[in-house]
Design an enzyme around this catalytic site. Structure first.
Site, PDB file in Angstrom:
ATOM      1  N   GLY A 142     -52.727  47.341  62.356  1.00 51.03           N
ATOM      2  CA  GLY A 142     -52.887  48.189  61.343  1.00 51.03           C
ATOM      3  C   GLY A 142     -53.389  49.827  61.553  1.00 51.03           C
ATOM      4  O   GLY A 142     -53.934  50.375  60.791  1.00 51.03           O
ATOM      5  N   SER A 143     -53.230  50.335  62.506  1.00 56.33           N
ATOM      6  CA  SER A 143     -53.571  51.632  62.921  1.00 56.33           C
ATOM      7  C   SER A 143     -52.787  52.808  61.948  1.00 56.33           C
ATOM      8  O   SER A 143     -53.567  53.415  61.867  1.00 56.33           O
ATOM      9  CB  SER A 143     -53.553  51.972  64.380  1.00 56.33           C
ATOM     10  OG  SER A 143     -52.186  51.836  64.872  1.00 56.33           O
ATOM     11  N   ASN A 144     -51.690  52.455  61.841  1.00 53.43           N
ATOM     12  CA  ASN A 144     -50.996  53.231  60.937  1.00 53.43           C
ATOM     13  C   ASN A 144     -51.500  53.172  59.599  1.00 53.43           C
ATOM     14  O   ASN A 144     -51.472  54.124  58.805  1.00 53.43           O
ATOM     15  CB  ASN A 144     -49.526  53.127  61.017  1.00 53.43           C
ATOM     16  CG  ASN A 144     -48.889  53.644  61.963  1.00 53.43           C
ATOM     17  OD1 ASN A 144     -48.908  54.844  62.168  1.00 53.43           O
ATOM     18  ND2 ASN A 144     -48.499  52.958  63.052  1.00 53.43           N
ATOM     19  N   ARG A 153     -36.685  33.308  52.720  1.00 53.81           N
ATOM     20  CA  ARG A 153     -36.859  34.834  52.896  1.00 53.81           C
ATOM     21  C   ARG A 153     -36.753  35.265  51.364  1.00 53.81           C
ATOM     22  O   ARG A 153     -37.692  36.300  51.109  1.00 53.81           O
ATOM     23  CB  ARG A 153     -35.758  35.554  53.761  1.00 53.81           C
ATOM     24  CG  ARG A 153     -36.145  35.444  54.873  1.00 53.81           C
ATOM     25  CD  ARG A 153     -35.252  36.206  55.868  1.00 53.81           C
ATOM     26  NE  ARG A 153     -35.452  36.068  57.375  1.00 53.81           N
ATOM     27  CZ  ARG A 153     -36.180  36.432  58.019  1.00 53.81           C
ATOM     28  NH1 ARG A 153     -37.140  37.324  57.602  1.00 53.81           N
ATOM     29  NH2 ARG A 153     -36.296  36.148  59.449  1.00 53.81           N
ATOM     30  N   ARG A 193     -41.583  41.653  59.569  1.00 49.82           N
ATOM     31  CA  ARG A 193     -40.538  40.561  58.841  1.00 49.82           C
ATOM     32  C   ARG A 193     -39.276  41.329  58.214  1.00 49.82           C
ATOM     33  O   ARG A 193     -39.593  42.491  58.055  1.00 49.82           O
ATOM     34  CB  ARG A 193     -41.190  39.903  57.701  1.00 49.82           C
ATOM     35  CG  ARG A 193     -42.329  39.062  57.785  1.00 49.82           C
ATOM     36  CD  ARG A 193     -41.597  37.606  58.170  1.00 49.82           C
ATOM     37  NE  ARG A 193     -40.856  36.829  57.256  1.00 49.82           N
ATOM     38  CZ  ARG A 193     -40.158  35.905  57.363  1.00 49.82           C
ATOM     39  NH1 ARG A 193     -40.227  35.518  58.691  1.00 49.82           N
ATOM     40  NH2 ARG A 193     -39.570  35.036  56.705  1.00 49.82           N
ATOM     41  N   HIS A 250     -40.965  54.094  63.143  1.00 46.82           N
ATOM     42  CA  HIS A 250     -40.552  53.430  64.245  1.00 46.82           C
ATOM     43  C   HIS A 250     -40.799  54.291  65.592  1.00 46.82           C
ATOM     44  O   HIS A 250     -40.567  55.550  65.447  1.00 46.82           O
ATOM     45  CB  HIS A 250     -39.087  53.200  64.289  1.00 46.82           C
ATOM     46  CG  HIS A 250     -38.366  52.562  65.346  1.00 46.82           C
ATOM     47  ND1 HIS A 250     -38.496  51.083  65.448  1.00 46.82           N
ATOM     48  CD2 HIS A 250     -37.838  53.022  66.507  1.00 46.82           C
ATOM     49  CE1 HIS A 250     -37.868  50.741  66.626  1.00 46.82           C
ATOM     50  NE2 HIS A 250     -37.333  51.819  67.323  1.00 46.82           N
ATOM     51  N   ASP A 261     -33.813  50.052  61.468  1.00 49.75           N
ATOM     52  CA  ASP A 261     -34.164  51.062  61.872  1.00 49.75           C
ATOM     53  C   ASP A 261     -33.251  52.057  61.723  1.00 49.75           C
ATOM     54  O   ASP A 261     -32.851  52.928  62.566  1.00 49.75           O
ATOM     55  CB  ASP A 261     -34.583  51.000  63.499  1.00 49.75           C
ATOM     56  CG  ASP A 261     -35.649  50.271  63.917  1.00 49.75           C
ATOM     57  OD1 ASP A 261     -36.513  50.046  62.726  1.00 49.75           O
ATOM     58  OD2 ASP A 261     -35.594  49.162  64.701  1.00 49.75           O
ATOM     59  N   ALA A 297     -48.941  60.332  67.906  1.00 47.15           N
ATOM     60  CA  ALA A 297     -48.258  60.830  67.078  1.00 47.15           C
ATOM     61  C   ALA A 297     -47.827  60.299  65.549  1.00 47.15           C
ATOM     62  O   ALA A 297     -47.539  60.942  64.616  1.00 47.15           O
ATOM     63  CB  ALA A 297     -46.654  61.101  67.745  1.00 47.15           C
ATOM     64  N   GLU A 298     -47.647  59.089  65.776  1.00 43.04           N
ATOM     65  CA  GLU A 298     -47.340  58.286  64.434  1.00 43.04           C
ATOM     66  C   GLU A 298     -48.440  58.466  63.401  1.00 43.04           C
ATOM     67  O   GLU A 298     -48.164  58.735  62.284  1.00 43.04           O
ATOM     68  CB  GLU A 298     -47.443  56.655  64.935  1.00 43.04           C
ATOM     69  CG  GLU A 298     -46.004  56.521  65.481  1.00 43.04           C
ATOM     70  CD  GLU A 298     -46.183  54.720  65.789  1.00 43.04           C
ATOM     71  OE1 GLU A 298     -46.251  53.952  64.895  1.00 43.04           O
ATOM     72  OE2 GLU A 298     -45.824  54.355  66.957  1.00 43.04           O
TER      73      GLU A 298
HETATM   74  C1  GRF Z   1     -46.196  50.968  65.437  1.00 44.83           C
HETATM   75  O1  GRF Z   1     -45.760  51.428  66.855  1.00 44.83           O
HETATM   76  C2  GRF Z   1     -45.088  51.194  64.512  1.00 44.83           C
HETATM   77  O2  GRF Z   1     -44.236  52.060  64.883  1.00 44.83           O
HETATM   78  C3  GRF Z   1     -44.399  49.841  64.842  1.00 44.83           C
HETATM   79  O3  GRF Z   1     -45.288  48.801  64.712  1.00 44.83           O
HETATM   80  C4  GRF Z   1     -46.518  49.428  65.238  1.00 44.83           C
HETATM   81  C5  GRF Z   1     -47.601  49.039  64.397  1.00 44.83           C
HETATM   82  O4  GRF Z   1     -48.725  49.612  64.760  1.00 44.83           O
HETATM   83  N1  GRF Z   1     -43.283  49.763  63.517  1.00 44.83           N
HETATM   84  P1  GRF Z   1     -50.048  49.493  63.945  1.00 44.83           P
HETATM   85  O5  GRF Z   1     -50.120  48.153  63.303  1.00 44.83           O
HETATM   86  O6  GRF Z   1     -49.890  50.375  62.608  1.00 44.83           O
HETATM   87  O7  GRF Z   1     -51.185  49.726  64.681  1.00 44.83           O
END
Ligand code: GRF
Length: 218
Positions: free
Chosen positions: A14-16, A67, A93, A111, A147, A175-176
């Site tokens: 969950g870093s994003n 699903r 998923r 991505h 994607d 960068a994300e």
């Molecule tokens: C990230 O690299 C994202 O681009 C990909 O999965 C990873 C998730 O990382 N879809 P986090 O759980 O957000 O740290």
């Protein structure tokens, strides 16, 4: 106008999600997280949400017969929380076409490659194997093809000679964490429209930020 209500779907660290939590902590940011949904009990992302006082729903996919049933449960939670934009953030998923279509142009993914290069699994290793000199990440609207979908923001990092997939992944991750909140901000500000399957961003002069280019528009 109220802030755009986000539903963030997670499966892992969950870093994003954290980057979005941090962005939303600024009252001037035009979005807020209404709900975090995880298909994995015990995912660290859930803890991050709880720590921030955000509502969470843990829906282990194995509790559902198929699903479609799982996706229906997620959909119900999202609509129940008044979500306007779904953010996939490390959600591991595949989603059914019914779900993807229900959130058409209202669901984004991040991505870790410069799409359309290196779709699917292990994109950082794919980048190393291809010998590219730059890579990065892409935030895009979600379509049924994996994607793929109109690109909102891409951010670029160098690929260095000694990089392992892990080191490159970490660099891209940095960068994300900038790209995702930017893409959500653009949508929440009403600056994004989709034409001919391309996202068009209005306003802003992006020439000043050549390493993070959200695309067309003066
Ligand atoms: C990230 O690299 C994202 O681009 C990909 O999965 C990873 C998730 O990382 N879809 P986090 O759980 O957000 O740290």
């Amino acid at each position: 106008m109220g802030r755009l209500r986000l539903g963030v779907l997670v499966s892992g660290r969950g870093s994003n999600l954290q980057a979005l939590i941090d962005a939303c902590a600024d009252p001037a940011y035009p979005a807020e997280i209404a709900l975090v949904v995880s298909n994995v009990a015990g995912a660290f992302a859930v803890e991050r949400a709880q720590r921030a006082g955000i509502a969470t729903a843990v829906l282990p996919h194995r509790d559902y017969p198929d699903r479609a049933a799982f996706d229906a449960a997620v959909h119900e939670r999202l609509t129940g929380a008044g979500v306007g934009l779904v953010c996939l953030a490390g959600f591991m998923r595949l989603l059914t076409p019914g779900f993807v279509d229900a959130w058409h142009d209202r669901m984004v993914n991040i991505h870790p490659s410069l799409l359309p290069l290196f779709k699917g699994l292990h994109p950082q290793q794919q980048a190393l194997d291809a010998g590219v000199r730059i890579s990065g990440c892409t935030v895009h609207f979600v379509r049924n093809e994996m994607d793929a979908g109109p690109i909102l923001v891409q951010a670029v990092v160098p690929v260095l000679p000694d990089d392992s997939a892990e080191v490159l992944a970490d660099r891209i991750l940095g960068a994300e964490h900038a790209a995702y909140p930017l893409a959500v901000r653009l949508i929440a500000d009403g600056r994004v429209r989709v034409a001919d399957e391309r996202a068009i961003i209005s306003g802003g002069d992006w020439r000043a930020a050549p390493m993070m280019v959200p695309g067309c528009g003066p």
